[in-house]
Design an enzyme around this catalytic site. Structure first.
Site, PDB file in Angstrom:
ATOM      1  N   ASP A  32      52.347 -10.019  64.209  1.00 37.60           N
ATOM      2  CA  ASP A  32      51.625  -8.658  64.307  1.00 37.60           C
ATOM      3  C   ASP A  32      52.416  -7.468  64.986  1.00 37.60           C
ATOM      4  O   ASP A  32      52.550  -7.735  66.337  1.00 37.60           O
ATOM      5  CB  ASP A  32      50.291  -8.863  64.518  1.00 37.60           C
TER       6      ASP A  32
ATOM      7  N   GLU B 130      53.383  -8.026  57.675  1.00 40.46           N
ATOM      8  CA  GLU B 130      52.589  -7.232  57.159  1.00 40.46           C
ATOM      9  C   GLU B 130      53.349  -6.211  56.514  1.00 40.46           C
ATOM     10  O   GLU B 130      54.398  -5.731  57.428  1.00 40.46           O
ATOM     11  CB  GLU B 130      51.645  -6.666  58.099  1.00 40.46           C
TER      12      GLU B 130
ATOM     13  N   CYS C 104      37.554 -12.198  61.225  1.00 36.41           N
ATOM     14  CA  CYS C 104      37.410 -13.287  62.091  1.00 36.41           C
ATOM     15  C   CYS C 104      38.103 -14.558  61.888  1.00 36.41           C
ATOM     16  O   CYS C 104      38.199 -15.176  60.650  1.00 36.41           O
ATOM     17  CB  CYS C 104      36.118 -13.632  62.272  1.00 36.41           C
TER      18      CYS C 104
ATOM     19  N   CYS D  54      35.511 -17.800  61.014  1.00 39.48           N
ATOM     20  CA  CYS D  54      34.825 -17.891  60.088  1.00 39.48           C
ATOM     21  C   CYS D  54      34.889 -16.942  59.055  1.00 39.48           C
ATOM     22  O   CYS D  54      34.244 -17.085  57.684  1.00 39.48           O
ATOM     23  CB  CYS D  54      33.104 -17.614  60.369  1.00 39.48           C
TER      24      CYS D  54
ATOM     25  N   CYS E  57      33.078 -11.654  67.470  1.00 42.54           N
ATOM     26  CA  CYS E  57      32.432 -12.004  65.957  1.00 42.54           C
ATOM     27  C   CYS E  57      31.156 -11.789  65.852  1.00 42.54           C
ATOM     28  O   CYS E  57      30.392 -12.608  66.601  1.00 42.54           O
ATOM     29  CB  CYS E  57      33.324 -13.215  65.408  1.00 42.54           C
TER      30      CYS E  57
ATOM     31  N   CYS F   7      29.874 -15.550  64.240  1.00 42.53           N
ATOM     32  CA  CYS F   7      29.994 -16.886  64.794  1.00 42.53           C
ATOM     33  C   CYS F   7      30.111 -16.781  66.315  1.00 42.53           C
ATOM     34  O   CYS F   7      30.172 -17.721  67.070  1.00 42.53           O
ATOM     35  CB  CYS F   7      31.058 -17.506  64.207  1.00 42.53           C
TER      36      CYS F   7
ATOM     37  N   ASP G 214      45.172  -8.607  68.448  1.00 41.77           N
ATOM     38  CA  ASP G 214      46.675  -8.752  68.003  1.00 41.77           C
ATOM     39  C   ASP G 214      46.970 -10.527  67.613  1.00 41.77           C
ATOM     40  O   ASP G 214      47.471 -10.718  66.619  1.00 41.77           O
ATOM     41  CB  ASP G 214      47.760  -8.309  69.054  1.00 41.77           C
TER      42      ASP G 214
END
Length: 395
Positions: free
Chosen positions: A184, A268, A321, A324, A340, A343, A350
């Site tokens: 990332d 990415e 997340c 989950c 989150c 959860c 990052d």
């Protein structure tokens, strides 16, 4: 595999005079051909191709005021016309903008094919030069390889470089390793790995910003077309070259390490050209050189037998997340840590993004699944807390 080896070269006074004259003639022929093609289209709606441009060059050499074109090798002049043809091909295909005129202060280059140079005893003899080029051989060419094309380049900072293009038959594939990593990219941390490691951004531009700013202010005060202005421009170019060297050196060391340690690398596919349109982040993004980072990973993975997986830029790697799979609606850039709302898992922005990229990278590698966002509506939205770093879920 076709490769190019780049070296620093320190030409003698005689060689530098010949090379500068050659580069100047290449620039002149390129600009005259571009002007002729532009004029033919706008005035007569006629297209001029490479063959017609080459015929123009033959006529230009016969003119009294252009007799100096005959004093240099004709090969770099023809190669300049071929490069112009390539530029127009890319323009009509929508891959590039309309070609620009070359400027003397930008340096320049001259390309020599096999008919315009000799390769003897590991030395390069260019046309019109009797002595070999004094190249700083920082590394040797692969055994049994000879250059097919040589490009001599003069940088705006006054440094000379030579690029030797070869066809390398050797197989440099590394031994397979059982490891994969997700990357990332960012600004404060240049790269965050899915292992949790954060690699700092050298920020080469910021380190030399004050010196560059002072040199550019001095340049702006100099009278145009004066010798002092040329000296000031050279000083600015030298500082910019140092910034570029620091940035490129760091990227090469980083990408080589990642390629050696991992079999699969997941990144990415960012639209950097669109991102630099943001005036607040343009300088920082340009200094980070994300596009160059991915480019180096791409060709090095091809060289050494590694796998590079590019994930669609619309995949919500930061907002999803990793525990989950819950996706939040908004996650501003100033939020570096969040919880989150589904959860309650605490995430570093990052690290969570890099791990999500690695997970979806495995999916793409195995079955080629689509990773575009699924328009999922989250049940809760994260918001900024009082400390500006951590988010709490809505009650």
């Amino acid at each position: 595999m076709e490769k190019a080896y780049r070296y620093r070269v320190y030409p003698t006074a005689e060689q530098e005079q010949i090379l500068r004259r050659t580069i100047g003639c290449v620039r002149l022929v390129f600009n005259k051909a571009l002007a002729a093609r532009t004029e033919a289209w706008y005035e007569r709606q006629q297209k001029v191709d490479y063959i017609q441009s080459s015929a123009m060059l033959t006529q230009w050499k016969k003119l009294d005021d252009l007799q100096f074109l005959n004093e240099v090798s004709c090969v770099p002049l023809q190669q300049g016309l071929r490069h112009l043809q390539t530029a127009f091909t890319n323009f009509f295909a929508g891959r590039a903008k309309y070609p620009n005129f070359k400027k003397k202060r930008s340096g320049g280059s001259a390309e020599f094919t096999k008919s315009a140079f000799r390769w003897k005893d590991g030395q390069v003899y260019l046309a019109k030069c009797f002595d070999p080029l004094p190249i700083k051989w920082s590394r040797q060419l692969p055994k049994g390889c000879e250059p097919t094309t040589i490009t001599v380049r003069l940088e705006p900072s006054g440094r000379w470089f030579v690029s030797l293009r070869i066809n390398d038959p050797t197989n440099e594939a590394l031994q397979p390793v059982d490891s994969a990593v997700g990357l990332d990219v960012g600004i404060s941390s240049l790269v965050t790995l899915s292992t949790g490691e954060k690699i700092a951004n050298p920020k080469a531009f910021d380190k030399h910003y004050q010196k560059l700013r002072k040199a550019q202010k001095s340049l702006s005060r100099k009278q145009k077309s004066s010798r002092n202005r040329d000296k000031a421009r050279l000083k600015v170019a030298q500082i910019q070259a140092k910034i570029s060297d620091v940035r490129i050196d760091h990227l090469h060391k980083l990408t080589t390490r990642l390629i050696r340690e991992n079999q699969t690398i997941v990144v990415e596919d960012l639209a950097v050209k669109n991102m630099v349109k943001n005036p607040k982040l343009a300088r920082a993004i340009s200094d980070a050189a994300w596009g160059e980072l991915v480019r180096q990973l791409e060709y090095k993975a091809n060289w050494y037998g590694r796998n590079l997986v590019k994930i669609d830029r619309w995949f919500p790697s930061s907002k999803r997340c990793g525990n989950c799979g819950h996706v939040v609606d908004k996650l501003p850039l100033n939020i570096r840590e969040w919880d989150c709302p589904n959860c309650g898992t605490h995430h570093d922005r990052d690290i969570n993004a890099s791990r999500n990229l690695l997970a979806v990278g495995h999916t793409v590698t195995v079955c080629g699944a689509n990773v575009r966002p699924d328009r999922h509506k989250s049940k809760g939205q994260l918001r900024k807390s009082s400390n500006g770093r951590k988010q709490k879920s809505k009650s």
